[in-house]
Design an enzyme around this catalytic site. Structure first.
Site, PDB file in Angstrom:
ATOM      1  N   CYS A   1     143.561   3.466  64.947  1.00 40.37           N
ATOM      2  CA  CYS A   1     144.213   3.644  63.647  1.00 40.37           C
ATOM      3  C   CYS A   1     144.174   5.120  63.239  1.00 40.37           C
ATOM      4  CB  CYS A   1     143.526   2.797  62.578  1.00 40.37           C
ATOM      5  SG  CYS A   1     144.287   2.994  60.932  1.00 40.37           S
TER       6      CYS A   1
ATOM      7  N   LYS B   1     141.173  -1.383  71.305  1.00 34.77           N
ATOM      8  CA  LYS B   1     142.539  -0.868  71.144  1.00 34.77           C
ATOM      9  C   LYS B   1     142.445   0.635  70.947  1.00 34.77           C
ATOM     10  CE  LYS B   1     146.951  -1.997  68.958  1.00 34.77           C
ATOM     11  NZ  LYS B   1     147.451  -0.687  68.522  1.00 34.77           N
TER      12      LYS B   1
ATOM     13  N   PRO C   1     147.806  -6.306  65.622  1.00 36.34           N
ATOM     14  CA  PRO C   1     147.286  -6.329  64.246  1.00 36.34           C
ATOM     15  C   PRO C   1     147.981  -5.247  63.436  1.00 36.34           C
ATOM     16  CG  PRO C   1     145.713  -5.278  65.732  1.00 36.34           C
ATOM     17  CD  PRO C   1     146.820  -5.797  66.589  1.00 36.34           C
TER      18      PRO C   1
END
Length: 326
Positions: free
Chosen positions: A100, A139, A16
């Protein structure tokens, strides 16, 4: 390759990427063999509040399967409710973003900031697991800082509370995307859990993917920035995995064909006015390193209509063919 009940046709997965992995981009990568693609990162709060932008990230099509939806947030109950919505919308898997490093995300306690809070990670995974039967992955990064590596611990916590797989980007949050990914972290995670481990980070060449699997033992590879302007890398990775030679750099005509195919998909989905502007970044990536590419990229900033993009691209590609440059 299986993630819980989800059977994948191969071991190459698309990462992503915010602002990149929209529906048209995912379809392009699938046409080169990608077995699983993920949406752009979706704000769980926005999805629960039915905000137009958040909901739109779940747009899909028949050729966009199987599709994983990636969520970010901090409140276990909100993320769980977002997971229920994703399940109802027909996605095939859910991933929780814990990697992130972007400031506006981590300052809320989401993304890679979760690596500092294993207890909250446990709560989030447990809540989402209770909300959906879809295959569930997390993730993660190596850790928050280089002196606080805890990927293996976080992976074990995720498995204990119901995750079906772990995706590892082996950089710390404070590294961002700088420096090198430490693939040894992927190996450590693989040795710490029994669920599938997907390696991510620094796959720039097809041979990198094979080396990652051979050195870490990971079950599959996730390719991100290496696909920008180069969806051919996916087919080349699959060729190497199958014991065949990679095709390598595409010829100019093939490059033009794929760019136009991507542009057609993009304008059909976003509308011509928006697409011609937003597609400039893809034109920059597709032409990087090509002779005359710098001039073409400067020209791309003036494009206002699809017809102009197609015309100038053809002129640029024709020049490459006539000069004999790839």
């Amino acid at each position: 390759m299986k993630i819980a009940s989800l059977l994948l046709k191969n071991k190459v997965i698309l990462a992503p990427m915010a602002g990149v992995t929209d529906l048209p981009f995912r379809i392009i990568t699938r046409e080169f063999g990608c077995s699983l693609a993920f949406t752009e990162m979706i704000n769980a709060v926005g999805l629960v509040r039915n905000m137009k932008k958040s909901v739109a990230y779940l747009d899909t099509a028949d050729q966009d399967k199987p599709l994983g939806a990636q969520l970010f947030g901090t409140d276990p109950n909100v993320i769980a409710e977002a997971a229920r919505i994703i399940t109802q919308r027909g996605a095939d898997a859910i991933d929780i973003n814990m990697g992130c490093p972007v400031k506006k995300v981590v300052k809320t306690g989401a993304g890679a900031a979760l690596m500092k809070d294993p207890a909250r990670i446990a709560q989030i995974v447990r809540a989402v697991r209770s909300a959906t039967s879809l295959p569930l992955t997390v993730k993660i990064r190596s850790g928050w800082r280089r002196l606080e590596i805890n990927a293996a611990l976080v992976a074990r916590i995720a498995e204990e509370h119901g995750a079906d797989g772990v995706i590892v980007h082996p950089r710390t949050a404070d590294q961002g995307f700088s420096g090198s990914a430490d693939w040894n972290i992927i190996r450590q995670v693989k040795e710490s859990v029994t669920i599938p481990v997907i390696g991510n980070g620094d796959i720039w060449r097809p041979s990198d993917a094979l080396q990652m699997i051979e050195t870490t033992g990971c079950d599959a590879v996730m390719v991100g920035r290496g696909t920008l302007g180069n969806p051919w890398i996916i087919a080349d990775i699959l060729a190497i995995f199958g014991g065949r030679e990679a095709a390598g750099i595409p010829d100019p005509e093939e490059r033009e064909r794929v760019i136009i195919r991507h542009l057609d998909l993009d304008t059909a989905y976003h509308g011509e006015r928006f697409s011609v502007r937003s597609f400039r970044k893809h034109l920059l990536w597709y032409t990087k390193g090509l002779r005359g590419g710098s001039h073409f990229r400067q020209l791309a900033g003036t494009f206002r209509e699809k017809e102009m993009v197609v015309r100038e691209l053809h002129t640029f590609i024709k020049g490459l063919v006539e000069s004999g440059d790839a």
